[in-house]
Motif scaffolding. Structure first.
Motif, PDB file in Angstrom:
ATOM      1  N   LEU A 166       0.831  -1.194   0.000  1.00 41.97           N
ATOM      2  CA  LEU A 166       0.000   0.000   0.000  1.00 41.97           C
ATOM      3  C   LEU A 166       0.865   1.242   0.000  1.00 41.97           C
ATOM      4  N   LYS A 220       0.706   5.432  -0.532  1.00 40.04           N
ATOM      5  CA  LYS A 220      -0.222   6.552  -0.574  1.00 40.04           C
ATOM      6  C   LYS A 220      -0.123   7.273  -1.913  1.00 40.04           C
ATOM      7  N   ILE A 224      -7.264   5.983  -2.380  1.00 41.22           N
ATOM      8  CA  ILE A 224      -6.715   4.684  -2.719  1.00 41.22           C
ATOM      9  C   ILE A 224      -7.388   4.212  -4.006  1.00 41.22           C
ATOM     10  N   TYR A 251      -6.884   8.470   3.807  1.00 39.10           N
ATOM     11  CA  TYR A 251      -5.985   8.007   4.858  1.00 39.10           C
ATOM     12  C   TYR A 251      -6.117   8.918   6.085  1.00 39.10           C
ATOM     13  N   PRO A 306      -3.838   2.241   7.937  1.00 34.26           N
ATOM     14  CA  PRO A 306      -3.249   0.915   7.721  1.00 34.26           C
ATOM     15  C   PRO A 306      -1.985   0.703   8.541  1.00 34.26           C
ATOM     16  N   ASP A 328      -1.064  -5.229   1.954  1.00 33.63           N
ATOM     17  CA  ASP A 328      -1.495  -5.336   0.570  1.00 33.63           C
ATOM     18  C   ASP A 328      -2.804  -4.566   0.396  1.00 33.63           C
ATOM     19  N   GLU A 329      -2.866  -3.696  -0.623  1.00 32.82           N
ATOM     20  CA  GLU A 329      -4.054  -2.859  -0.785  1.00 32.82           C
ATOM     21  C   GLU A 329      -5.294  -3.667  -1.182  1.00 32.82           C
ATOM     22  N   ASP A 330      -5.145  -4.866  -1.752  1.00 33.75           N
ATOM     23  CA  ASP A 330      -6.303  -5.716  -2.035  1.00 33.75           C
ATOM     24  C   ASP A 330      -7.088  -5.997  -0.753  1.00 33.75           C
ATOM     25  N   ILE A 333      -7.129  -4.146   1.994  1.00 30.63           N
ATOM     26  CA  ILE A 333      -7.789  -2.908   2.431  1.00 30.63           C
ATOM     27  C   ILE A 333      -9.092  -2.719   1.667  1.00 30.63           C
ATOM     28  N   ARG A 334      -9.052  -2.898   0.346  1.00 32.63           N
ATOM     29  CA  ARG A 334     -10.245  -2.668  -0.485  1.00 32.63           C
ATOM     30  C   ARG A 334     -11.371  -3.629  -0.128  1.00 32.63           C
TER      31      ARG A 334
END
Length: 311
Positions: A2, A4, A22, A43, A89, A94-96, A98-99
């Motif tokens: 992740l 920014k 994001i 964020y 975070p 991993d941003e997956d 978060i989503r």
């Protein structure tokens, strides 16, 4: 990992314009420009606020117009006033992952705060009307919806179904975003190749399936709800859900229904459901645990819809 981003991007989902820090590749980009912003995702450093509010080993804080929750080793999330989603975070996330929570629990909370009822299931457009397929995790909601897509129908929403009442108190389903989630078993049964799709984080045997070509962008009246239930019986069967059980079914399959009471939304939820049951039919579909039944279920759903339309 992740990182920014510098630029914010406007997206459309659940009938809302979402401005996000994001990237949300699952959603449709809103390229019209000059549009008002309904929801902002950004964020924030939420650690101090969480520590001051959290009482012991808890994961959720729910109050009127506020939902905060912590996913250990991932992030703290905060949803306010139906307009704002912030997240803090941990490092190297991993941003997956978060989503998954932004588009699930956070958007579910946003809808509730906006007095839009989120049902937990898949919604399909059939002959100009919306039909919801609800059920417990693993009941086969998305798989049954995918079998309906194979017959030429369109997806309106997968996982979180936004339902609002129009001026005539008719329940309407607003499109979410053009993606399904399917288990490896279902992908195999449909003759698809899992290597062509992105696995959902922490669920290596569940995959994100884009369905842009079969996505309905229309807001449609909700005409029926089909509850999927697994049984030991080898037969597929259907029965109407009647009287007060209809309220129980709608409550039970409201997404994150445990938010309702602490958020002060129980009366709103009951009144919304009372209006809904006057405009739709609710059925329970029983399916065997032992075998793949999506094609049988779709046939039963379509024949039931046809019968109800002709009555």
């Amino acid at each position: 990992m992740l990182n920014k981003p510098i630029n914010k991007q406007m997206y459309t989902a659940f009938g809302l314009n979402v401005l996000s820090e994001i990237p949300l590749p699952e959603l449709s980009i809103n390229s019209l420009g000059g549009q008002h912003v309904d929801v902002v995702i950004h964020y924030a450093d939420l650690k101090k606020e969480w520590n001051s509010m959290a009482d012991g080993n808890i994961y959720f804080i729910v109050k009127p117009d506020l939902v905060m929750f912590q996913i250990p080793n991932l992030a703290i999330f905060k949803v306010e006033h139906g307009k704002n989603i912030s997240f803090s975070p941990t490092s190297k996330v991993d941003e997956d992952h978060i989503r998954l929570y932004l588009l699930g629990t956070c958007m579910g909370a946003i809808l509730m705060q906006r007095k839009i009822l989120p049902l937990h299931g898949s919604a399909i457009a059939i002959d100009g009307k919306a039909y919801a397929i609800v059920g417990d995790s693993g009941a086969g909601k998305s798989t049954t919806a995918s079998a309906l897509l194979a017959r030429g129908y369109q997806l309106i929403s997968d996982d979180v179904i936004p339902v609002s009442l129009n001026e005539g108190k008719v329940p309407m389903v607003t499109p979410a975003y053009p993606q399904q989630k399917l288990w490896q078993e279902s992908i195999d049964e449909f003759g698809m190749e899992s290597r062509n799709y992105r696995p959902i984080i922490d669920r290596e045997t569940k995959f994100a399936i884009p369905v842009l070509a079969q996505f309905s962008k229309e807001t449609l009246p909700l005409a029926g709800v089909f509850e999927l239930v697994k049984t030991e019986d080898e037969k597929v069967s259907i029965k109407p859900i009647e009287k007060l059980e209809r309220f129980h079914t709608l409550f039970y399959h409201t997404y994150r229904n445990f938010f309702l009471k602490p958020a002060g939304l129980m009366e709103w939820h009951f009144q919304t459901c009372a209006a809904m049951v006057n405009h739709l039919e609710i059925f329970q579909l029983q399916r065997p645990k032992s075998r793949f039944t999506a094609n049988d279920l779709t046939g039963l759903i379509l024949s039931t819809i046809k019968r109800e339309v002709n009555v």
